[in-house]
Scaffold this motif. Sequence first.
Motif, short mmCIF file in Angstrom:
data_model
loop_
_atom_site.label_atom_id
_atom_site.label_comp_id
_atom_site.label_asym_id
_atom_site.label_seq_id
_atom_site.Cartn_x
_atom_site.Cartn_y
_atom_site.Cartn_z
N ARG A 1 0.83 -1.22 0.00
CA ARG A 1 0.00 0.00 0.00
C ARG A 1 0.86 1.26 0.00
NH1 ARG A 1 -3.38 -2.74 3.69
NH2 ARG A 1 -2.36 -1.69 5.42
N ALA A 2 2.00 1.20 0.72
CA ALA A 2 2.90 2.35 0.78
C ALA A 2 3.70 2.53 -0.51
CB ALA A 2 3.87 2.20 1.96
N TRP B 1 6.18 0.52 -1.44
CA TRP B 1 7.57 0.11 -1.22
C TRP B 1 7.90 -1.22 -1.88
CZ3 TRP B 1 7.02 1.29 4.67
CH2 TRP B 1 6.94 2.68 4.85
#
Length: 124
Positions: free
Chosen positions: A56-57, A59
């Motif tokens: 979600r981030a 990364w």
Amino acid sequence: MTRFYDEVMDGAAVSPTQFAVLRTIARHDVVALPDLAQALAMDRTTLYRTLKPLERAGWIATAEATGRSRQARLTVEGEAVMAEAAGAWEAAQRRFVGAFGAERWAGMAQSLGDIVALAQGGAA
């Protein structure tokens, strides 16, 4: 031990567990999730729960692999957040080994490796 790393890495954008996952993914270009779970000595369900916020981030990115398996790779953003957190991780390592003792740390690391090997069906 987790609490120690949490405290030392408090200002980092990632938790110690997230950093370990990112670092393990970074060691590969692309890694199948079952292989990642084994490398981290995590069950798949725990790994998948750990990966969701990382994805979600932005990364990590996951994609279909062979069969029903999925694979993960680090994104540019993931590389950046890992680089930012590396100093805090290394400081935590130095502080822990300094307090615990290098020889004791080496022995503990060897013992933990043996435990993981036994848990994964190998020999210690």
